[in-house]
Design a protein around this motif. Structure first.
Motif, PDB file in Angstrom:
ATOM      1  N   ASP A 121       0.736  -1.112   0.065  1.00 47.52           N
ATOM      2  CA  ASP A 121       0.111  -0.089  -0.021  1.00 47.52           C
ATOM      3  C   ASP A 121       0.976   1.320   0.040  1.00 47.52           C
ATOM      4  OD1 ASP A 121      -2.189   1.542   0.155  1.00 47.52           O
ATOM      5  OD2 ASP A 121      -2.513   1.518   2.288  1.00 47.52           O
ATOM      6  N   PRO A 122       1.476   1.503  -1.229  1.00 50.16           N
ATOM      7  CA  PRO A 122       2.280   2.500  -1.324  1.00 50.16           C
ATOM      8  C   PRO A 122       1.989   4.029  -0.878  1.00 50.16           C
ATOM      9  CG  PRO A 122       1.712   1.843  -3.390  1.00 50.16           C
ATOM     10  CD  PRO A 122       1.415   0.933  -2.559  1.00 50.16           C
ATOM     11  N   VAL A 123       2.731   4.761  -0.008  1.00 53.95           N
ATOM     12  CA  VAL A 123       2.484   6.123   0.457  1.00 53.95           C
ATOM     13  C   VAL A 123       3.556   7.088   0.023  1.00 53.95           C
ATOM     14  CG1 VAL A 123       1.999   7.583   2.454  1.00 53.95           C
ATOM     15  CG2 VAL A 123       0.845   5.297   2.233  1.00 53.95           C
ATOM     16  N   LEU A 124       3.085   8.170  -0.729  1.00 60.42           N
ATOM     17  CA  LEU A 124       4.045   9.133  -1.162  1.00 60.42           C
ATOM     18  C   LEU A 124       3.652  10.497  -0.621  1.00 60.42           C
ATOM     19  CD1 LEU A 124       6.396  10.111  -2.865  1.00 60.42           C
ATOM     20  CD2 LEU A 124       4.756  10.428  -4.825  1.00 60.42           C
ATOM     21  N   LEU A 125       4.493  11.105   0.236  1.00 58.06           N
ATOM     22  CA  LEU A 125       4.212  12.356   0.821  1.00 58.06           C
ATOM     23  C   LEU A 125       5.201  13.284   0.095  1.00 58.06           C
ATOM     24  CD1 LEU A 125       4.233  11.724   4.666  1.00 58.06           C
ATOM     25  CD2 LEU A 125       2.040  11.757   3.054  1.00 58.06           C
ATOM     26  N   SER A 126       4.632  14.326  -0.424  1.00 53.58           N
ATOM     27  CA  SER A 126       5.455  15.314  -1.225  1.00 53.58           C
ATOM     28  C   SER A 126       5.433  16.696  -0.477  1.00 53.58           C
ATOM     29  CB  SER A 126       4.698  15.656  -2.606  1.00 53.58           C
ATOM     30  OG  SER A 126       5.691  16.372  -3.302  1.00 53.58           O
ATOM     31  N   LEU A 127       6.527  17.410  -0.127  1.00 56.38           N
ATOM     32  CA  LEU A 127       6.534  18.750   0.624  1.00 56.38           C
ATOM     33  C   LEU A 127       6.271  19.739  -0.419  1.00 56.38           C
ATOM     34  CD1 LEU A 127       9.656  17.787   2.725  1.00 56.38           C
ATOM     35  CD2 LEU A 127       7.435  17.449   3.287  1.00 56.38           C
ATOM     36  N   GLY A 128       5.062  19.769  -1.055  1.00 53.59           N
ATOM     37  CA  GLY A 128       4.466  20.611  -1.936  1.00 53.59           C
ATOM     38  C   GLY A 128       4.595  20.154  -3.411  1.00 53.59           C
ATOM     39  N   LYS A 129       3.953  20.569  -4.387  1.00 52.18           N
ATOM     40  CA  LYS A 129       3.725  20.213  -5.614  1.00 52.18           C
ATOM     41  C   LYS A 129       4.064  21.417  -6.645  1.00 52.18           C
ATOM     42  CE  LYS A 129      -1.249  20.426  -6.561  1.00 52.18           C
ATOM     43  NZ  LYS A 129      -2.286  19.504  -7.060  1.00 52.18           N
ATOM     44  N   GLY A 130       4.734  22.466  -6.332  1.00 52.20           N
ATOM     45  CA  GLY A 130       5.152  23.382  -7.192  1.00 52.20           C
ATOM     46  C   GLY A 130       5.788  23.205  -8.577  1.00 52.20           C
ATOM     47  N   ARG A 131       5.530  23.775  -9.349  1.00 50.72           N
ATOM     48  CA  ARG A 131       6.074  23.435 -10.760  1.00 50.72           C
ATOM     49  C   ARG A 131       7.579  24.171 -11.133  1.00 50.72           C
ATOM     50  NH1 ARG A 131       1.917  26.098 -14.703  1.00 50.72           N
ATOM     51  NH2 ARG A 131       1.857  27.545 -13.041  1.00 50.72           N
ATOM     52  N   TYR A 132       7.878  25.378 -10.406  1.00 54.00           N
ATOM     53  CA  TYR A 132       9.047  26.058 -10.580  1.00 54.00           C
ATOM     54  C   TYR A 132       9.089  27.137  -9.429  1.00 54.00           C
ATOM     55  CZ  TYR A 132       6.264  29.174 -13.306  1.00 54.00           C
ATOM     56  OH  TYR A 132       5.148  30.166 -13.678  1.00 54.00           O
ATOM     57  N   GLU A 157      -1.075   8.399  -6.353  1.00 54.10           N
ATOM     58  CA  GLU A 157      -1.517   9.623  -6.226  1.00 54.10           C
ATOM     59  C   GLU A 157      -0.557  10.101  -4.931  1.00 54.10           C
ATOM     60  OE1 GLU A 157      -4.833  13.101  -5.748  1.00 54.10           O
ATOM     61  OE2 GLU A 157      -5.392  11.117  -6.471  1.00 54.10           O
ATOM     62  N   ALA A 158       0.205  11.169  -5.158  1.00 52.95           N
ATOM     63  CA  ALA A 158       0.802  11.720  -3.751  1.00 52.95           C
ATOM     64  C   ALA A 158       0.050  12.473  -2.884  1.00 52.95           C
ATOM     65  CB  ALA A 158       2.005  12.609  -4.185  1.00 52.95           C
ATOM     66  N   GLU A 159       0.116  12.559  -1.621  1.00 52.91           N
ATOM     67  CA  GLU A 159      -0.353  13.301  -0.579  1.00 52.91           C
ATOM     68  C   GLU A 159       0.662  14.518  -0.457  1.00 52.91           C
ATOM     69  OE1 GLU A 159      -1.303  11.261   3.086  1.00 52.91           O
ATOM     70  OE2 GLU A 159      -1.237   9.279   2.003  1.00 52.91           O
ATOM     71  N   VAL A 160      -0.090  15.858  -0.918  1.00 53.78           N
ATOM     72  CA  VAL A 160       0.778  17.073  -0.628  1.00 53.78           C
ATOM     73  C   VAL A 160       0.658  17.565   0.664  1.00 53.78           C
ATOM     74  CG1 VAL A 160       1.068  19.233  -1.691  1.00 53.78           C
ATOM     75  CG2 VAL A 160       0.489  17.330  -3.160  1.00 53.78           C
TER      76      VAL A 160
END
Length: 244
Positions: A121-132, A157-160
């Motif tokens: 059950d993969p979990v991906l946490l992202s510290l933001g999702k800014g493009r640039y 799908e990442a959790e931002v």
């Protein structure tokens, strides 16, 4: 209106807001520096800001990790690793990705991919999702592109954790002790600052500085409540309507 959230350091304009009685909170997606180091650098530059006044993704991510018993594989910048010193990283059952800068090598991205693909059950946490974001040398690719690569490769799908996450803005509002309708966001990012704040029920001003681009004013999905040329103009506008 009783509070102001800002994606910018307001400098001398902050003094005017504080004297007015408005509460001020700085919301940043900075994930190349620890919050302590960021505040220390700002103080040396003459900014009057306390660590408790800054809402940043790494501390928020640590709270989530503790609450859910998650042990992260960290794909983050070396300068921010200290934020995770008290977090168990043995036998990872999730991945935390931040703006790792030069550490976004094929080897490091592939290792994060392998960790995720090895989890039931993969979990991906992202510290933001800014493009640039923008530095003096020009526009720089942000964490969002790398996050999307892992999402695509792993079919997840990442959790931002950070702007434009509603939970991120919600935590800042709770720390201020105000409701969304009482707050205004000031920022230069039409999606991360303006769109994220509006989805939480706040009003939002976009500043035509930093990463602002003229096309932002014609964004197909997000329309700021107002546009200002600089922070001084934003503060003037806020003080004029502070009792509304």
């Amino acid at each position: 209106m009783s509070s102001v959230l800002s994606g910018h350091l307001l400098g001398p304009h902050d003094v005017r807001l504080r004297r007015s009685g408005l509460k001020v909170r700085f919301c940043t997606n900075e994930s190349q520096k620890s919050r302590g180091r960021l505040v220390g650098e700002l103080r040396r530059l003459g900014f009057d800001v306390a660590e408790a006044e800054v809402t940043a993704p790494p501390p928020a991510a640590c709270r989530i990790l503790r609450e859910r018993g998650l042990r992260p594989h960290l794909l983050v910048h070396d300068e921010v690793r200290s934020e995770f010193d008290q977090i168990d990283t043995s036998n990872p059952n999730c991945v935390v990705i931040g703006d790792a800068g030069e550490h976004f090598s094929y080897r490091n991205m592939n290792r994060a991919f392998q960790v995720l693909m090895g989890l039931p059950d993969p979990v991906l946490l992202s510290l933001g999702k800014g493009r640039y974001y923008k530095e003096t040398s020009g526009l720089m690719l942000d964490v969002g592109g790398y996050m999307k690569a892992l999402e695509y490769a792993c079919g997840i799908e990442a959790e931002v954790v950070g702007k434009p996450s509603p939970e991120f803005f919600g935590s800042a509002l709770r720390e201020l002790g105000v409701e969304a309708r009482q707050a205004v966001m000031i920022g230069d990012d039409i999606v991360g600052d303006v769109g994220g704040a509006q989805r939480c029920g706040m009003r939002a001003l976009q500043v035509r500085t930093g990463k602002f681009r003229p096309s932002d004013e014609h964004h197909p999905e997000v329309k700021a409540d107002g546009y200002v040329d600089n922070l001084a103009e934003a503060v003037d506008l806020l003080l004029q309507h502070a009792d509304k």
